[in-house]
Structures are given as structure tokens and as C-alpha cells.
Design an enzyme around this catalytic site. Structure first.
Site, short mmCIF file in Angstrom:
data_model
loop_
_atom_site.label_atom_id
_atom_site.label_comp_id
_atom_site.label_asym_id
_atom_site.label_seq_id
_atom_site.Cartn_x
_atom_site.Cartn_y
_atom_site.Cartn_z
N GLU A 128 0.85 -1.35 0.04
CA GLU A 128 -0.03 -0.06 -0.01
C GLU A 128 0.71 1.37 0.04
O GLU A 128 2.14 1.05 0.21
CB GLU A 128 -0.95 0.09 1.14
N HIS A 280 40.70 -6.71 -25.99
CA HIS A 280 41.41 -5.87 -25.01
C HIS A 280 40.96 -6.13 -23.69
O HIS A 280 39.81 -6.38 -23.16
CB HIS A 280 40.52 -4.14 -25.28
N GLN A 281 42.03 -6.03 -22.87
CA GLN A 281 41.84 -6.94 -21.36
C GLN A 281 40.84 -5.92 -20.50
O GLN A 281 40.22 -6.98 -19.88
CB GLN A 281 43.28 -7.00 -20.90
N GLU A 368 9.22 -7.52 -4.57
CA GLU A 368 9.13 -8.74 -3.55
C GLU A 368 10.04 -8.63 -2.29
O GLU A 368 10.76 -9.50 -2.23
CB GLU A 368 9.19 -9.89 -4.55
N1 CAA Z 1 7.34 -17.57 7.19
C1 CAA Z 1 6.16 -17.81 8.05
N2 CAA Z 1 5.92 -16.72 9.17
C2 CAA Z 1 6.72 -15.92 9.32
C3 CAA Z 1 7.90 -15.53 8.43
C4 CAA Z 1 8.10 -16.31 7.43
N3 CAA Z 1 8.76 -16.35 6.36
N4 CAA Z 1 8.23 -14.22 8.63
C5 CAA Z 1 7.62 -14.09 9.85
N5 CAA Z 1 6.83 -14.83 9.96
C6 CAA Z 1 5.84 -14.58 11.11
C7 CAA Z 1 6.62 -14.50 12.37
O1 CAA Z 1 6.93 -15.80 12.97
C8 CAA Z 1 5.53 -13.77 13.59
O2 CAA Z 1 4.53 -14.62 13.83
P1 CAA Z 1 4.12 -14.46 15.30
O3 CAA Z 1 3.25 -13.34 15.33
O4 CAA Z 1 2.79 -15.56 15.43
O5 CAA Z 1 5.27 -14.47 16.09
C9 CAA Z 1 4.73 -12.70 12.34
O6 CAA Z 1 5.00 -13.36 11.12
C10 CAA Z 1 5.51 -11.53 12.34
O7 CAA Z 1 6.92 -11.55 12.06
P2 CAA Z 1 7.83 -10.09 12.21
O8 CAA Z 1 7.84 -9.90 13.55
O9 CAA Z 1 9.34 -10.90 11.74
O10 CAA Z 1 7.42 -9.20 11.27
P3 CAA Z 1 8.00 -7.89 10.79
O11 CAA Z 1 6.66 -6.86 10.98
O12 CAA Z 1 9.16 -7.61 11.61
O13 CAA Z 1 8.42 -7.76 9.21
C11 CAA Z 1 9.52 -8.54 7.31
C12 CAA Z 1 9.05 -8.86 8.77
C13 CAA Z 1 10.45 -9.47 7.03
C14 CAA Z 1 10.34 -6.94 7.36
C15 CAA Z 1 8.44 -8.31 6.42
O14 CAA Z 1 7.49 -7.09 6.65
C16 CAA Z 1 8.57 -8.24 4.98
O15 CAA Z 1 9.03 -9.37 4.32
N6 CAA Z 1 8.75 -7.10 4.27
C17 CAA Z 1 8.56 -6.95 2.93
C18 CAA Z 1 7.43 -6.92 2.24
C19 CAA Z 1 7.68 -7.35 0.80
O16 CAA Z 1 8.41 -8.17 0.10
N7 CAA Z 1 6.71 -6.78 -0.07
C20 CAA Z 1 6.77 -6.99 -1.62
C21 CAA Z 1 5.23 -7.27 -2.05
S1 CAA Z 1 4.93 -7.89 -3.62
C22 CAA Z 1 5.55 -6.85 -4.92
O17 CAA Z 1 6.65 -6.57 -4.77
C23 CAA Z 1 4.75 -6.42 -5.88
C24 CAA Z 1 4.68 -7.32 -7.00
O18 CAA Z 1 3.39 -7.63 -7.46
C25 CAA Z 1 5.86 -7.96 -7.70
#
Ligand code: CAA
Length: 388
Positions: A128, A280-281, A368
């Protein structure tokens, strides 16, 4: 963690089909798609016809059960020809993973066969305006109303938006909860109140639409709540990204290889000081480094994909996926930059296809999960491992 990479016949067949489609319809259409910001529907139909959307989907749901490695091999071939089309393909996996990994049996039976057949394209609505890297900070809401949910708010950066028939949408169902705030829903194109509000004008990957979507009292049946229970959305989003990141890494490997191939041919044709510049290197060093980095990225990508295929979701595979995505996309940017350098002044001109590789590469370090986020993910795993 050591991971054996096994290339099954099915995966190699899919790779060969993807290479042929890339040569026949993706590469020839790449400049047009880029110039006119036009989705290459002819290529998408060829991909569907060849069964490439079945790659990562289990047989029970109409797929080929060829795994994430085959998804990576196909994405690499397509991205080598056109990064925009590479992501257009791979986003169907990203959008379908919430259903595949978190959906109920009924949801998988209902949606996955159509996705596998390439009849239904998918998009993933997580980000968002004010919640990008901080994926848990969403504000789009979904409120239960009888047998339905009503979704309101705006999503940003939805790749495949407009082209997709189905959207996996993450929304807040319990704003008071920290760990179970978010749920995911399946929203169909054409649902009243669901609109494409803006098609973004991008620096690269111009052949695939990236859009802003608006939800204005969008009513979806409760049966479209992924997994059938509220509060599972954030975990499903994280698991989805873990599964999808090797596919982004593969797009990056394809982009690197495509740029290297062009630079290598050019360096062997372009004569300066009486010899092809490949003599050329300093140019040789650039080409050797580009080749070495691309191959290292490829091996890491295949290992990350094969790890998921062998063991499913796990902390080790989450780390590998982040490492592959981060490393391969940094390599793609470096290789594309050096490829332009090999082309010299011509590289800066849009007359040659190499400038497009440069423009397309940048987003790989951003979408991503930015590469800063990947490094956070990797380091959190390292800290956990040290304390185990
Ligand atoms: N697998 C399963 N569960 C997971 C996990 C994983 N890989 N990572 C975290 N969790 C769970 C944790 O265990 C935790 O669970 P509990 O509350 O039960 O303990 C919960 O999720 C929260 O975890 P965190 O405290 O680690 O979460 P955070 O708020 O600190 O965020 C982050 C972690 C890794 C930074 C995450 O926010 C993230 O990946 N951010 C990036 C988002 C992203 O990649 N966006 C791209 C969108 S897609 C796109 O780009 C568009 C497109 O169309 C191509």
C-alpha cells in the site's frame, strides 16, 4: 546448508519449451511491449498453451508438480528475452501461492486448475501507499457482514493489475490484534467497487502493467477468505514471498544472461584500435566478471528453489530465498550496468536493446522485498541460528 540440485526431466522439458517461446514470441515482441507499455498477450497464450503455468502447481490441482525449480527455469528463460514478460509470468505464481499454501481444499480445487491452465491470471495485492517494506502495517480493511466481507481501501504496485482475473488481497480484519491483524481474500475482476485506479508509468518492465487498485465497499463472499479463518494473512504473505523469491532471483539470472549475451556479441563485433574490443583486457575483465557473477547467482537461485522443493517452507529455505533474491538482483544490476559500458555510447541509446536491460534491472532490487529487507531477513535468521 548443502542442497543437491536435481533437474528432473519434466523441469528440463519446461525449460526447453520456455526457451523456444522466448525465442519465437517474447524476444521479437520485447521492444514493442516496452515502447507501447503493452502486455504481450500472444506470448502469454503461448506460455499457457505449452503448459508452463502448470509448472509449480501440484497434479491434484491440474499442475505438473514440477516445483519451484521449474518455475525458476522458465522465469529465467522468459526474462532473458524480456524482463517485463518474465515478471508477468512469475507473478502468477506469487498471486497463486497464498491459495496454494494457505487455502482450503475447496479453494484450491476451485481456483488452481484454472490458474494451471492459464485461463485465469493472478495478481498479488499486498503493498500500500504507506505499507511497502513494513508489510504488517496495512490499512485496507475487510469487515464481516453476514456471509460476506466488505473491503475498503487502496493497494499499490499490483503487478499484472488489469490483466489478472483474480487478485489475492491482504486486508486488516482485526485492528486490535498484533499477530493476527491480517487476512487474505480472493477478489475477482469485475466485482463491483473494485477498480484499477491508476496504471503506473515506469522506468522499466514496461511490458507488464503495475497498477493502483481501489476497493470501494467491495463485497466478497466469506468463502473467499483464504484458509477459511481470519488472522492467517501475514503468515501466508511471508510464506508466499519465501516461495516466490527464487522466481525473482531467476528473473535476475535471466536478465543478467541476456545482457551478457548481447555485450559478448557486441564486444566481438565492435572494432577499435584495429581489433574487436573483446581483445582488450579491460573489456575481457568486464565480460569475465559478468559471466562469473551470473553463474554464481544461477547456482544460488537453483539451490534456493531446490531447497523449497525438497523440504517445503522452513527457516533455512526462507534464508536461502532471501539470499538468492538479493544476490541475483544485485548481480543483474551490476551486469546490466557493465553491459551498457561495453556498448559505450551506443549502450546509452534506445536504438540497441541493451538500454532496456539496464532500465529493467533496477526493479529487481526493489520488488518482492527490497534488498535491504532481504538482508534483514538473512541477518534475523543468522541471529536465530547463533542462539539455537
Ligand atoms: N514464514 C512464516 N511466518 C513468518 C515468516 C516467514 N518467512 N516471517 C515472519 N513470520 C511470522 C513470524 O513468525 C511472526 O509470527 P508470530 O506473530 O506468530 O510470532 C509474524 O510473522 C511477524 O513476523 P515479524 O515480527 O518478523 O514481522 P515484521 O513486521 O518484523 O516484518 C519483514 C518482517 C520480513 C520485514 C516483512 O514485513 C517483509 O517481508 N517485508 C517486505 C514485504 C515485501 O516483500 N513486499 C513485496 C510485495 S510484492 C511486490 O513486490 C509486488 C509485485 O506484484 C511484484
Amino acid at each position: 546448508m548443502q542442497q543437491n540440485i536435481v533437474f528432473h526431466d519434466k523441469a528440463l522439458e519446461l525449460q526447453a519449451l520456455a526457451r523456444k517461446i522466448a525465442d519465437d514470441v517474447v524476444r521479437p515482441g520485447a521492444a514493442h511491449a516496452d515502447r507501447h507499455s503493452e502486455y504481450n498477450m500472444k506470448a502469454a497464450k503461448a506460455v499457457a498453451g505449452a503448459g508452463l503455468f502448470r509448472a509449480w502447481i501440484p497434479e491434484a490441482y491440474g499442475g505438473l508438480d514440477a516445483g519451484i525449480l521449474s518455475l525458476a527455469l522458465v522465469a529465467e528463460e522468459l526474462a532473458k528475452a524480456d524482463s517485463g514478460f518474465g515478471v508477468a509470468y512469475a507473478v502468477n505464481a506469487l498471486g497463486s501461492f497464498p491459495i496454494l499454501l494457505g487455502g482450503t481444499e475447496e479453494q484450491k480445487q476451485k481456483w488452481m486448475p484454472k490458474i494451471a491452465a492459464g485461463e485465469t491470471f493472478v495478481a498479488f495485492c499486498l503493498s500500500e501507499k504507506f505499507a511497502g517494506s513494513d508489510a504488517s502495517g496495512l490499512s485496507v480493511s475487510a469487515v464481516r457482514d453476514g456471509d460476506d466481507y466488505i473491503i475498503n481501501g487502496e493497494k499499490k504496485w499490483t503487478t499484472n493489475g488489469g490483466v489478472a482475473d483474480v487478485y489475492t488481497v491482504f486486508a486488516v480484519t482485526d485492528s486490535t490484534s498484533k499477530s493476527r491483524r491480517i487476512s487474505a481474500f480472493i477478489v475477482e475482476k469485475g466485482t463491483p467497487g473494485f477498480t484499477i485506479a491508476k496504471v503506473e508509468n515506469k522506468m522499466g518492465i514496461r511490458g507488464v502493467p503495475v497498477v493502483e487498485t481501489h476497493f470501494d465497499n467491495v463485497r466478497v463472499p466469506a468463502e473467499n477468505l483464504i484458509g477459511g479463518r481470519e488472522g492467517l494473512g501475514f503468515k501466508h504473505a511471508m510464506m508466499t514471498l519465501d516461495h516466490a523469491r527464487p522466481g525473482v532471483a531467476a528473473q535476475a539470472v535471466g536478465a543478467s544472461q541476456g545482457a551478457l549475451d548481447l555485450a559478448n556479441v557486441y564486444a566481438n563485433r565492435r572494432v577499435q584500435f584495429g581489433v574487436p574490443i573483446s581483445q582488450h583486457q579491460m573489456v575481457q575483465k568486464m565480460l569475465a566478471d559478468m559471466s562469473m557473477k551470473t553463474e554464481a547467482a544461477r547456482q544460488l537461485t537453483y539451490a534456493a528453489a531446490a531447497g523449497i522443493d525438497a523440504n517445503g517452507p522452513s527457516p533455512a529455505n526462507s534464508k536461502m530465498a532471501a539470499m538468492a533474491k538479493c544476490f541475483a538482483s544485485d548481480v543483474a544490476m551490476e551486469v546490466a550496468t557493465d553491459a551498457v559500458q561495453v556498448f559505450g555510447g551506443y549502450g546509452f541509446m534506445e536504438d540497441y536493446p541493451i538500454a532496456k536491460f539496464f532500465r529493467d534491472a533496477k526493479i529487481l532490487q526493489i520488488y518482492e522485498g527490497t534488498n535491504q529487507i532481504q538482508r534483514i531477513v538473512i541477518s534475523r535468521h543468522l541471529i536465530r541460528e547463533a542462539n539455537e
